[in-house]
Every structure is written in structure tokens, then in C-alpha cells.
Scaffold this active site. Structure first.
Site, PDB file in Angstrom:
ATOM      1  CB  ALA A  24       9.390  -6.445   5.184  1.00 17.22           C
ATOM      2  N   GLY A  69       6.520  -1.125   6.757  1.00 19.12           N
ATOM      3  CA  GLY A  69       7.714  -0.367   6.420  1.00 19.12           C
ATOM      4  C   GLY A  69       7.468   0.686   5.360  1.00 19.12           C
ATOM      5  CD  GLU A  72       8.301   1.106  10.369  1.00 18.25           C
ATOM      6  OE1 GLU A  72       8.530   1.085  11.592  1.00 18.25           O
ATOM      7  OE2 GLU A  72       8.617   0.177   9.601  1.00 18.25           O
ATOM      8  CD  GLU A  92       4.738  -2.661  11.055  1.00 16.59           C
ATOM      9  OE1 GLU A  92       5.574  -2.100  10.326  1.00 16.59           O
ATOM     10  OE2 GLU A  92       3.667  -2.141  11.386  1.00 16.59           O
TER      11      GLU A  92
END
Length: 222
Positions: A24, A69, A72, A92
Site C-alpha cells: 500500500a 500487501g 499478500e 506491517e
């Protein structure tokens, strides 16, 4: 892609050299209030679920950074190929966050609980060779001068899948994904249901005929 019967395999790659997906945009996130952040992460989680639910095999070609992300996204794919120089991590916690798009669920299912906890708790970044040694990626390859070694290896892997019976591959994926979430007896029942759907297909008949006639099968996905 979900409804295009011509699609047999989906390969995820980046058009940005040296980066698969850096996660992000935290500068953008910093401008959001708490409610907007919650909606943003929920949409992102739903996107990863949609990718994971694609009926055909998916391969992530990790030629650079796959962070937060970005990792992910790779975890939502069925298979992962990485350049040895790639950098991966659920980072994170180093930003006061925790993985919110499936990382806390998919990473332990991939590498085991202990390793997943260590990687998430520390926010550590690992390279492609380390990722391979712990089972996070299926293959690791030395990076080439074009910077697309993982993509080229992913294409080779995709070409191994392409000749196989498409419906059987789809049912195999479904049986594995659903079966991993239940006890083995329930998983066996799921396998039986998937197998039953494959029995009346023309491809199964073609596979048997090709074996008898000692020729390569010609599958049509029906």
C-alpha cells in the site's frame, strides 16, 4: 478471467523493474481517517480472496520487492516463483500495523505457524533463496540481465500445466483448497464430489482413449 474458458493459467507479474508489488501507498493511507482505512483494507482483503478463488491455477512471478500487501498478493496465488535477489516480507509491524489482506492466514498455511509468526512479529525481509528454503516459493532462479527471470520460469511452469486436462486441473485446485480447511474425512468427501464431477467429462474419456492408443491426449476442457 473467471468466466473465460480459454484461460488455463494466470501469471501475475509486474511491469515495474525490480518491484513485484511494494504494498500500500502509506503516504496515501496517512491521509485517510480510521473509517476510510477500514474500508480500504476490507476492499483489499476481498480482492485477494477473489484472486485466490479464481478457478484456474495462478502463479506469482516475483522478480523484485514483494512487501506487505505485495506479498499478500503472491500468497493469494497458487504457486510462487522468485528471483534469488527478490525481497519478500510482511513488514506491517515495522509501521505499527499488522497484515490485513490475508497474510496472517495464508502465510502460516504456506510455511507453518512458527515461521509465519517469526516473519510477521519481526517484519523481516527475506530473499528468494531463503523463501525457497522455507517453502514460501516453489522455485527460485538467479536474476537475469532483463530482470524477468522469475517471470520466464513462471511461464515455463505454466507451460507444464497447459497440456493437462483443464477441468481436471480446476477440480484438483478446488479439492485442495476446500479440503485444506476441514478434517481429512471431510476432505475425502470433497475429493469424491470433485472426482464425481470429472467422471462424465469428454476429457476423461479422451485421456483413457489416448492411453490405450499410445498417443498424446487432446483435451478440450469439456
Amino acid at each position: 478471467l473467471r468466466f473465460d474458458e480459454k484461460v488455463r493459467v494466470v501469471v501475475f507479474k509486474s511491469e515495474v523493474k525490480g518491484v513485484f508489488c511494494a504494498g500500500a501507498d502509506l503516504k496515501e493511507r496517512a491521509q485517510m481517517d480510521d473509517e476510510e482505512v477500514g474500508r480500504f483494507v476490507k476492499r483489499l482483503r476481498n480482492l485477494m480472496d477473489e484472486i485466490a478463488a479464481l478457478p484456474v491455477p495462478t502463479i506469482a512471478a516475483i522478480d523484485g520487492y514483494a512487501l506487505g500487501g505485495g506479498l499478500e498478493l503472491a500468497l493469494a496465488c497458487d504457486l510462487r516463483v522468485a528471483a534469488s535477489s527478490a525481497k519478500m516480507g510482511l513488514i506491517e509491524t515495522t509501521r505499527g500495523l499488522l497484515p490485513g489482506a490475508g497474510g496472517t492466514q495464508r502465510l502460516p498455511r504456506c510455511v507453518g505457524i512458527g515461521l509465519a509468526k517469526e516473519l510477521i512479529f519481526t517484519g523481516r525481509q527475506i530473499d528468494g533463496q531463503q523463501a525457497f528454503s522455507m517453502g514460501l516459493v516453489n522455485h527460485t532462479v538467479p536474476q537475469n540481465s532483463e530482470g524477468d527471470a522469475a517471470y520466464q520460469r513462471a511461464l515455463t511452469l505454466a507451460k507444464e500445466i497447459l497440456p493437462q486436462a483443464p477441468f481436471a486441473v480446476k477440480m484438483g485446485k478446488l479439492a485442495i483448497n476446500r479440503g485444506m480447511e476441514v478434517d481429512i474425512a471431510s476432505g475425502m468427501a470433497i475429493e469424491g464430489m470433485c472426482y464425481a464431477q470429472n467422471i462424465p467429462t469428454r476429457d476423461r474419456q479422451e485421456g483413457m482413449a489416448a492411453f490405450r492408443e499410445k498417443r498424446p491426449p487432446c483435451f478440450i476442457g469439456k
